[in-house]
Design an enzyme around this catalytic site. Structure first.
Site, short mmCIF file in Angstrom:
data_model
loop_
_atom_site.label_atom_id
_atom_site.label_comp_id
_atom_site.label_asym_id
_atom_site.label_seq_id
_atom_site.Cartn_x
_atom_site.Cartn_y
_atom_site.Cartn_z
N LYS A 195 0.84 -1.21 0.00
CA LYS A 195 0.00 0.00 0.00
C LYS A 195 0.87 1.24 0.00
O LYS A 195 1.91 1.29 0.64
CB LYS A 195 -0.89 -0.01 1.25
CG LYS A 195 -1.81 1.18 1.40
CD LYS A 195 -2.49 1.18 2.76
CE LYS A 195 -1.51 1.50 3.87
NZ LYS A 195 -2.17 1.58 5.19
N ASP A 225 -9.57 3.40 11.29
CA ASP A 225 -9.95 4.78 11.55
C ASP A 225 -11.04 5.21 10.56
O ASP A 225 -12.23 5.06 10.83
CB ASP A 225 -8.71 5.67 11.47
CG ASP A 225 -8.98 7.10 11.91
OD1 ASP A 225 -10.15 7.45 12.16
OD2 ASP A 225 -8.02 7.89 12.01
N GLY A 228 -10.66 3.53 5.09
CA GLY A 228 -10.23 3.55 3.69
C GLY A 228 -9.33 2.38 3.35
O GLY A 228 -9.49 1.73 2.31
N THR A 229 -8.37 2.09 4.22
CA THR A 229 -7.42 1.01 3.96
C THR A 229 -8.11 -0.34 3.89
O THR A 229 -7.88 -1.12 2.96
CB THR A 229 -6.35 0.99 5.06
OG1 THR A 229 -5.56 2.18 4.99
CG2 THR A 229 -5.43 -0.21 4.91
#
Length: 314
Positions: A195, A225, A228-229
């Protein structure tokens, strides 16, 4: 009922539910405190019982609102220290600001070190925390730090699900050690998502290292959090032929667009722990919350009795 030496457990307001589970497991009543706000927003704390000569454990994650919860913790520590507590052990289920652990640009702060300095100055004799984002934060302290992990709890959950032909995936290079430990506990292989993060809270998946085609995938991270990841990772894994995707983490920060992203994401189940409370408005059918209270309670007892904490993970 715990009948050892003088042990008292207090709680801030950040995660009262977890604190109540911990004291129930340990077998002591929750310490009496009163937290108020003055009209100008200043925090006032009153300790409603004697703590003279007692070993004190304060449970308070530095979670959202992080600054309020941190200040509440510091003031409570000061009150207990001035009330002649024998020792003050700060229990941080979630260590806020842990992602600011080094300078990545000129003139960046190292806020995780500042938190360490503040807690030490406020009177902490020991810190107990769980799944630090950066393990080297332990070195920011000149007092003992007990670093717990939720991986045995997560591993037991997935072991009981009886998933077959599965693989554990790290969502980035930095989480390989965590993924490998979970994989070893489950006797599975690992894969890695390469990533790139062009800016904070923005992730871009590049490619996948390892075999995921036709397999059930368990993505593991310490924090989710904005999600998105994990969402991008799930989409990339399915594009590469994964059969289905589970995700798990220790700390469900779940800020900003996280809940909408997770609701729309191709993730079968998200398994988290209660180091940070998941409020009703953030609860989804696909989110499963596991309790770390028995682990933290056992750690508190062992620390108080001067026994090995590492034995909990053998």
């Amino acid at each position: 009922m715990y009948r050892g030496r003088k042990l008292k457990i207090f709680s801030g307001t950040a995660n009262l539910g977890l604190s109540e589970e911990i004291v129930e497991h340990v077998g002591v009543p929750l310490g009496i405190t009163e937290v108020k706000r003055f009209s100008d927003g200043e925090i006032a704390i009153y300790i409603g019982e004697s703590v003279r000569g007692a070993d004190i454990f304060i449970v308070q994650p530095i979670s959202c609102p992080a600054n309020e919860n941190l200040m509440e913790l510091l003031i409570m520590m000061d009150a207990l220290k001035r009330a002649s507590a024998k020792s003050i052990n700060t229990v941080l289920p979630y260590y806020g600001y842990a992602r600011q652990d080094r300078k990545t640009r000129a003139r960046d702060p190292i806020t995780a070190k500042l938190i360490a300095d503040l807690l030490t100055a406020a009177g902490a004799n020991r810190v107990i925390t769980m799944d630090l984002h950066a393990g080297q934060i332990q070195g920011f302290y000149n007092i003992p730090v007990d670093h717990l992990t939720s991986l045995p709890i997560l591993a037991k959950y997935f072991e009981e699900k009886g998933l077959t032909d599965a693989v554990v995936v790290s969502p980035d290079m930095g989480g390989v050690t965590r993924a490998r430990e979970l994989a070893e506990r489950l006797h599975l292989r690992i894969a890695i998502i390469d990533k790139r993060r062009p800016e904070p809270n923005v992730a871009q998946v590049m490619h996948i290292i390892g075999q995921v085609k036709g397999k059930t995938v368990i993505m593991v991270d310490d924090i989710i959090d904005t999600a998105g990841t994990v969402v991008l990772g799930a989409e990339a894994l399915l594009d590469q032929g994964a059969k289905e995707v589970y995700a798990c983490c220790t700390h469900p920060v779940l800020s900003g667009p996280a809940i909408k992203r997770l609701a729309d994401a191709p993730i079968k189940e998200l398994v988290v722990t209660n180091t940070i409370p998941v409020p009703p408005e953030k609860q989804l059918d696909k989110i499963r919350v596991l309790s770390v209270a028995p682990l933290m309670g056992d750690a508190i007892i062992r620390i108080h009795e001067e026994l090995s904490v590492s034995k909990l993970f053998d």
